[in-house]
Motif scaffolding. Structure first.
Motif, PDB file in Angstrom:
ATOM      1  N   LYS A   1       0.171   4.845  -3.872  1.00 26.70           N
ATOM      2  CA  LYS A   1       0.830   3.539  -3.841  1.00 26.70           C
ATOM      3  C   LYS A   1      -0.147   2.502  -4.395  1.00 26.70           C
ATOM      4  CE  LYS A   1       2.450   0.275  -0.351  1.00 26.70           C
ATOM      5  NZ  LYS A   1       2.546   0.033   1.086  1.00 26.70           N
ATOM      6  N   ILE A   2       0.357   1.680  -5.270  1.00 25.07           N
ATOM      7  CA  ILE A   2      -0.528   0.696  -5.902  1.00 25.07           C
ATOM      8  C   ILE A   2       0.283  -0.557  -6.217  1.00 25.07           C
ATOM      9  CG2 ILE A   2      -0.088   1.506  -8.262  1.00 25.07           C
ATOM     10  CD1 ILE A   2      -3.049   1.232  -8.793  1.00 25.07           C
ATOM     11  N   ASP A   3      -0.380  -1.706  -6.365  1.00 20.46           N
ATOM     12  CA  ASP A   3       0.354  -2.914  -6.755  1.00 20.46           C
ATOM     13  C   ASP A   3       0.978  -2.716  -8.134  1.00 20.46           C
ATOM     14  OD1 ASP A   3      -0.241  -4.270  -4.485  1.00 20.46           O
ATOM     15  OD2 ASP A   3      -2.057  -5.202  -5.287  1.00 20.46           O
ATOM     16  N   THR A   4       2.115  -3.349  -8.353  1.00 16.85           N
ATOM     17  CA  THR A   4       2.749  -3.244  -9.660  1.00 16.85           C
ATOM     18  C   THR A   4       1.987  -4.121 -10.651  1.00 16.85           C
ATOM     19  OG1 THR A   4       4.876  -2.678  -8.699  1.00 16.85           O
ATOM     20  CG2 THR A   4       4.929  -3.637 -10.913  1.00 16.85           C
TER      21      THR A   4
ATOM     22  N   ILE B   1      -2.018   0.497 -12.852  1.00 11.82           N
ATOM     23  CA  ILE B   1      -1.212   1.725 -12.969  1.00 11.82           C
ATOM     24  C   ILE B   1      -1.844   2.665 -14.003  1.00 11.82           C
ATOM     25  CG2 ILE B   1       1.046   2.668 -13.598  1.00 11.82           C
ATOM     26  CD1 ILE B   1       2.271  -0.040 -12.723  1.00 11.82           C
ATOM     27  N   LYS B   2      -2.248   2.082 -15.101  1.00 17.68           N
ATOM     28  CA  LYS B   2      -2.856   2.916 -16.163  1.00 17.68           C
ATOM     29  C   LYS B   2      -4.096   3.643 -15.648  1.00 17.68           C
ATOM     30  CE  LYS B   2      -1.241   0.566 -20.300  1.00 17.68           C
ATOM     31  NZ  LYS B   2      -1.548  -0.413 -21.346  1.00 17.68           N
ATOM     32  N   GLU B   3      -4.900   2.913 -14.929  1.00 16.54           N
ATOM     33  CA  GLU B   3      -6.134   3.494 -14.415  1.00 16.54           C
ATOM     34  C   GLU B   3      -5.844   4.626 -13.426  1.00 16.54           C
ATOM     35  OE1 GLU B   3      -8.904   0.480 -13.072  1.00 16.54           O
ATOM     36  OE2 GLU B   3      -9.948   2.034 -11.917  1.00 16.54           O
TER      37      GLU B   3
ATOM     38  N   THR C   1       4.035   0.124  -6.952  1.00 15.85           N
ATOM     39  CA  THR C   1       4.399   1.229  -7.841  1.00 15.85           C
ATOM     40  C   THR C   1       3.906   2.525  -7.210  1.00 15.85           C
ATOM     41  OG1 THR C   1       4.424  -0.113  -9.829  1.00 15.85           O
ATOM     42  CG2 THR C   1       3.979   2.230 -10.132  1.00 15.85           C
ATOM     43  N   TYR C   2       4.729   3.572  -7.350  1.00 18.09           N
ATOM     44  CA  TYR C   2       4.383   4.866  -6.749  1.00 18.09           C
ATOM     45  C   TYR C   2       4.206   5.898  -7.843  1.00 18.09           C
ATOM     46  CZ  TYR C   2       5.919   2.551  -2.518  1.00 18.09           C
ATOM     47  OH  TYR C   2       6.037   1.674  -1.487  1.00 18.09           O
ATOM     48  N   LEU C   3       3.131   6.656  -7.735  1.00 17.10           N
ATOM     49  CA  LEU C   3       2.880   7.720  -8.718  1.00 17.10           C
ATOM     50  C   LEU C   3       2.714   9.044  -7.995  1.00 17.10           C
ATOM     51  CD1 LEU C   3       1.193   4.981  -9.758  1.00 17.10           C
ATOM     52  CD2 LEU C   3       0.628   6.529 -11.630  1.00 17.10           C
ATOM     53  N   TYR C   4       3.369  10.069  -8.510  1.00 18.99           N
ATOM     54  CA  TYR C   4       3.226  11.382  -7.868  1.00 18.99           C
ATOM     55  C   TYR C   4       3.477  12.501  -8.877  1.00 18.99           C
ATOM     56  CZ  TYR C   4       8.284  10.712  -7.533  1.00 18.99           C
ATOM     57  OH  TYR C   4       9.591  10.460  -7.824  1.00 18.99           O
ATOM     58  N   THR C   5       2.953  13.687  -8.528  1.00 13.48           N
ATOM     59  CA  THR C   5       3.157  14.829  -9.425  1.00 13.48           C
ATOM     60  C   THR C   5       3.911  15.976  -8.756  1.00 13.48           C
ATOM     61  OG1 THR C   5       0.986  15.654  -8.769  1.00 13.48           O
ATOM     62  CG2 THR C   5       1.102  14.415 -10.836  1.00 13.48           C
TER      63      THR C   5
END
Ligand code: ATP
Ligand code: MG
Length: 394
Positions: A78-81, A86-88, A154-158
């Motif tokens: 979870k990260i700020d939008t 996000i790129k990092e 923003t949420y990132l997952y695999t």
């Protein structure tokens, strides 16, 4: 880096009218299940978010895997939008991966300035630049990095994990599970819970013909089922007098059939007392003499209450597989006899007839005995984590 579990509502979403109630029930169930862990649970219309402590993650996931109504879930970063952040993070997550990959962006936040496909392309390019072990394959990638862009976060997952599926326990009314110490009935209970049915368990015991060990087996099986619900009421029916009367008065070939008719009669009464709407049991077509279709129909004739037989059409091996999966198998195969096995006649009738049952049942005043029996039922409350029953004799 903060991680959260994202739970999406699978099958629930198909039930439009009930959606809110389903989600509320699932939320409550998850809350109860994770009680004692340092988590924060929140939800919106499309998903639930669980924040957890890193060193409790395994335990959180293990517990979530015992909650019906969860179809898939992800462990997401979870990260700020924020584009640069996000790129990092995206390059960081993909740093150790090998093989093929693709990026999939879902932009729920339409104020985010870069369109989804364009952003996926940008991220893909960056990831490739930072990891020479990766190649893009948009059709069959080894890894898909999903980037869900919401307003604030923003949420990132695999990885996508599969939960147990089914409906949250409690979205249906209550059923009364006939729970013997065998292999089939705990599996039947599990499958009923999977459809959202709450259960009370009922165990018929015939002390001194059956032992306290046999009863303890049923308590332990109930405790295993508690993994998938919260507490279970276990009603213990003192069945000795009725069983002895049957074996004294009735044609031996019909004893099992009549015993089961008595069980159903008692089940119906207990259901009414405890607000159960159906009877649930572990009968499986053809498995034993009392489970031929003829037997089932003659036994079932004593009640109008629906009888749900979740394992009716499963092979024994399929039932055993499930019993192993839910961890009841090793308890079920402990050798203590239950009231059915103690009294098995040499030649139980395979195709009983109703008239014959009625003639046999005229030989003793079973109504009075049932009344007495039901009045002497003991009820225990079983909990998953409490070896000492805190309550007896409600
Ligand atoms: P199980 O493996 O569950 O004991 P089974 O194949 O041994 O099943 P039966 O003994 O004929 O079959 O029982 C069929 C079903 O009737 C059981 O699955 C259970 O639901 C119910 N039942 C049998 N005996 C009892 C008991 N003593 N108390 C409660 N329910 C019982
Ligand atoms: Mg049995």
């Amino acid at each position: 880096m903060e991680r959260v579990v994202l739970i999406k509502y699978g099958e629930l979403t198909t039930k439009k009218g009930n959606r809110k109630f389903f989600i509320q029930t699932l939320y409550q169930n998850i809350k109860k299940k994770l009680n004692g862990l340092d988590v924060k649970i929140s939800r919106d219309i499309s998903r639930m978010y669980i924040e957890f402590l890193d060193d409790e993650m395994e335990l959180v996931l293990k517990k979530l895997n015992q909650v019906f109504g969860i179809h898939t879930y992800q462990v997401a970063y979870k990260i700020d939008t924020d584009i640069e952040a996000i790129k990092e993070l995206a390059t960081d997550i993909m740093k150790e991966k090998v093989g093929t990959f693709k990026v999939e962006t879902k932009r729920a936040n339409k104020n985010f300035p870069i369109p989804s496909t364009e952003f996926s392309r940008q991220l893909g390019g960056l990831i490739l630049k930072n990891n020479s072990n990766l190649k893009v394959d948009v059709h069959h990638p080894n890894t898909t990095l999903t980037v869900e862009i919401l307003d604030r976060y923003t949420y990132l997952y695999t990885d996508i994990y599969y939960g147990l599926g089914g409906y949250p326990v409690g979205v249906q009314s209550k059923g009364m599970l006939m729970l013997s110490g065998g292999i089939d009935s705990p599996v039947a209970g599990y499958l009923a819970l999977k459809r959202g049915v709450r259960i009370d368990a009922v165990y018929f015991e015939a002390i001194p013909h059956t032992s306290l060990e046999a009863r303890n087996k049923v308590i332990e099986l109930s405790r295993k089922l508690c993994q998938y619900t919260d507490t279970i009421k276990l009603h213990i029916v003192p069945f000795t007098n009725i069983q002895e009367a049957i074996y004294k008065e009735c044609n031996p070939e019909y004893c099992i059939t009549i015993m089961r008719r008595m069980m159903y009669r008692i089940m119906e009464r207990l259901a009414k007392r405890n607000k159960g709407l159906v009877i649930i049991n572990g009968e499986s077509i053809g498995q034993v003499a009392s489970q031929t279709l003829t037997s089932m129909s003659v036994i079932n004739a004593v009640t109008n209450m629906p009888v749900i037989r979740p394992v009716a059409c499963l092979d024994k091996l399929e039932i055993i597989d499930l019993a192993k999966k839910i961890d009841t198998y090793d308890i079920s195969i402990l050798p203590y006899e239950d009231c059915c096995t103690v009294f098995v006649p040499k030649h139980p009738v395979i195709n009983p007839n109703l008239k014959e049952c009625l003639l046999n049942e005229e030989k003793f005043d079973y109504e009075q005995m049932i009344e007495d029996t039901v009045n002497h039922v003991q009820t225990m409350i079983i909990q998953e984590n409490n070896p000492e029953e805190f309550s007896n004799l409600l």
